[in-house]
Design a protein around this motif. Sequence first.
Motif, short mmCIF file in Angstrom:
data_model
loop_
_atom_site.label_atom_id
_atom_site.label_comp_id
_atom_site.label_asym_id
_atom_site.label_seq_id
_atom_site.Cartn_x
_atom_site.Cartn_y
_atom_site.Cartn_z
N PHE A 1 0.84 -1.20 0.00
CA PHE A 1 0.00 0.00 0.00
C PHE A 1 0.88 1.25 0.00
CE2 PHE A 1 -2.97 3.16 1.67
CZ PHE A 1 -4.05 2.92 0.85
N GLY B 1 -1.53 -2.70 9.65
CA GLY B 1 -2.28 -2.90 8.40
C GLY B 1 -3.53 -3.71 8.65
N GLY C 1 -11.93 0.60 7.78
CA GLY C 1 -12.99 1.57 8.04
C GLY C 1 -14.10 1.04 8.93
N THR C 2 -13.79 -0.02 9.71
CA THR C 2 -14.82 -0.55 10.61
C THR C 2 -14.32 -0.62 12.05
OG1 THR C 2 -14.13 -2.81 10.16
CG2 THR C 2 -15.91 -1.94 8.78
N GLY D 1 -8.45 -0.85 13.10
CA GLY D 1 -7.21 -0.11 13.38
C GLY D 1 -7.28 0.57 14.73
N ALA D 2 -8.40 1.20 15.01
CA ALA D 2 -8.55 1.92 16.30
C ALA D 2 -8.47 0.94 17.47
CB ALA D 2 -9.88 2.66 16.31
N ASN E 1 -0.42 9.28 2.07
CA ASN E 1 -1.27 8.11 2.28
C ASN E 1 -2.62 8.61 2.82
OD1 ASN E 1 -2.63 5.91 3.43
ND2 ASN E 1 -0.73 4.86 3.98
N TRP F 1 -3.98 8.46 11.94
CA TRP F 1 -3.04 8.72 13.05
C TRP F 1 -3.38 10.01 13.75
CZ3 TRP F 1 -1.51 4.47 14.53
CH2 TRP F 1 -1.04 3.48 13.68
N ARG G 1 -6.35 11.22 14.28
CA ARG G 1 -7.45 10.93 15.22
C ARG G 1 -6.98 10.14 16.43
NH1 ARG G 1 -10.73 10.42 10.85
NH2 ARG G 1 -10.25 8.21 10.73
C1 LIG Z 1 -4.51 2.81 8.35
C2 LIG Z 1 -5.32 1.56 8.67
C3 LIG Z 1 -4.41 0.55 9.38
C4 LIG Z 1 -6.47 1.94 9.59
O1 LIG Z 1 -7.18 0.77 9.93
P1 LIG Z 1 -8.82 0.75 9.88
O2 LIG Z 1 -9.24 -0.54 10.44
O3 LIG Z 1 -9.27 1.10 8.52
O4 LIG Z 1 -9.09 1.92 10.90
P2 LIG Z 1 -10.47 2.29 11.60
O5 LIG Z 1 -11.61 1.62 10.92
O6 LIG Z 1 -10.29 2.07 13.04
O7 LIG Z 1 -10.50 3.84 11.31
C5 LIG Z 1 -10.50 4.31 10.00
C6 LIG Z 1 -11.29 5.60 9.93
O8 LIG Z 1 -11.44 5.97 8.58
C7 LIG Z 1 -12.81 6.00 8.23
N1 LIG Z 1 -13.01 5.53 6.85
C8 LIG Z 1 -13.98 5.95 6.07
N2 LIG Z 1 -13.89 5.37 4.87
C9 LIG Z 1 -12.84 4.54 4.89
C10 LIG Z 1 -12.29 3.64 3.95
N3 LIG Z 1 -12.80 3.49 2.72
N4 LIG Z 1 -11.20 2.93 4.31
C11 LIG Z 1 -10.68 3.09 5.54
N5 LIG Z 1 -11.20 3.92 6.47
C12 LIG Z 1 -12.27 4.65 6.16
C13 LIG Z 1 -13.44 5.09 9.25
O9 LIG Z 1 -14.80 5.36 9.38
C14 LIG Z 1 -12.67 5.47 10.47
O10 LIG Z 1 -13.05 6.74 10.94
P3 LIG Z 1 -13.48 7.00 12.47
O11 LIG Z 1 -12.26 6.69 13.29
O12 LIG Z 1 -13.83 8.44 12.49
O13 LIG Z 1 -14.60 6.06 12.69
C15 LIG Z 1 -5.91 0.91 7.39
O14 LIG Z 1 -6.61 1.89 6.68
C16 LIG Z 1 -4.88 0.26 6.46
O15 LIG Z 1 -4.55 -0.91 6.61
N6 LIG Z 1 -4.38 1.05 5.49
C17 LIG Z 1 -3.43 0.50 4.52
C18 LIG Z 1 -2.07 0.29 5.13
C19 LIG Z 1 -1.62 1.55 5.83
O16 LIG Z 1 -1.82 2.65 5.35
N7 LIG Z 1 -1.00 1.35 7.00
C20 LIG Z 1 -0.50 2.44 7.80
C21 LIG Z 1 0.86 2.75 7.39
S1 LIG Z 1 1.53 4.04 8.41
#
Ligand SMILES: CC(C)(COP(=O)(O)OP(=O)(O)OC[C@H]1O[C@@H](n2cnc3c(N)ncnc32)[C@H](O)[C@@H]1OP(=O)(O)O)[C@@H](O)C(=O)NCCC(=O)NCCS
Length: 323
Positions: A185, A257, A264-265, A268-269, A295, A302, A304
């Motif tokens: 990614f 990751g 988005g569910t 990550g949080a 990114n 991060w 938030r």
């Molecule tokens: C960064 C990452 C780890 C976050 O994990 P996640 O499970 O998506 O995180 P969460 O769901 O807890 O939070 C994501 C937030 O984005 C929002 N969001 C909205 N649309 C989204 C989408 N299409 N994809 C991801 N997040 C989305 C979620 O609602 C949430 O917001 P909130 O905290 O206000 O509810 C994940 O997006 C990821 O794996 N990204 C690719 C790899 C990466 O970038 N790693 C980090 C390298 S530093």
Amino acid sequence: MSTISSEALGYLRDDVRARWRVLDPLLPEPAPLPAGCGADLVVPGAGGAVRAAGWCRHWAGQPDSLDITWGAARQYELTALVAGPDVRQGLDELLSRWREHLAELPDAAASDCAAVVTWPSRDVAGALPLVRHGLTPLAVIAARDARARRAPAQATQLPPGLRVRRAAPSDIDVVVALGMEVIRFDANFGGVTERTSSESAMRQEMEGLLSHRQPWVWLAERDGEPVGMLAAERPERARWIAPMAGLAPVAYLQEMGVWAGQRGTGTGAAMAAELHRETAEAGVPLILLHYAQVNPLSAPFWSRQGYRPLWTIWEAWPPGAVR
Ligand SMILES: CC(C)(COP(=O)(O)OP(=O)(O)OC[C@H]1O[C@@H](n2cnc3c(N)ncnc32)[C@H](O)[C@@H]1OP(=O)(O)O)[C@@H](O)C(=O)NCCC(=O)NCCS
């Protein structure tokens, strides 16, 4: 050779230290200066003073290390000290001198080679000269200062079906697979390159982390299936990055990751909450991490979670692209 007296260097460091203290309390003391390559990177000021000085370190990554996945295989890193009040002008002149040095390098045009400047994010006077000299802000070192955060009054509710558990050595395959997902990614944004050695280097790193009795590595599982991973270095392993901050001890969040279809569910949080809880229990006030500046998922995530930019990493590939 850089021609700077220890007295002039002392004044320059005092000036930088004073400015940084006002700009950002999380910055460290100006770094002990690297040996450098000997290039003359001194910008003289009036009356024997020095406006700016730089040290250029020539670095080549080990072919089997993860370092050459996160950045170019060869790097020319400028450590820059610039006196105020006209930081913009001082840095501009320093970058002009550095450009002349870079242009003479045999690999000035090599594609897997970068010129790198790590500059305090809040020292915004540096941004314009860096842009004008052809450098791009590729990555950020972000910091989360636990002293500035209030602990949640109660444990946050996990999304239905989600469980976060500490990873064990037997989880190595899925930990590596999710780590590779992060690399792929991040490779979209220009600073990260998947190499033939990336997977074995990632495995070695993760085996090292998982060998701890209580590794700071967590897996998120949805209905029993792994969907996300967070891996962090405890302070004893994060010493390499500790000098980048003025607060100690420091933990380093190395990887996080979540599989694409599961983002988005709240996964990550939920994993970040585990790390924040354990670092607080261990009395570790500061967590550092890198993210790619553009990114679109990581930077807002991060933020938030309480992380904010401390250093911005500016790069030009190849080094001859510095103008
Ligand atoms: C960064 C990452 C780890 C976050 O994990 P996640 O499970 O998506 O995180 P969460 O769901 O807890 O939070 C994501 C937030 O984005 C929002 N969001 C909205 N649309 C989204 C989408 N299409 N994809 C991801 N997040 C989305 C979620 O609602 C949430 O917001 P909130 O905290 O206000 O509810 C994940 O997006 C990821 O794996 N990204 C690719 C790899 C990466 O970038 N790693 C980090 C390298 S530093």
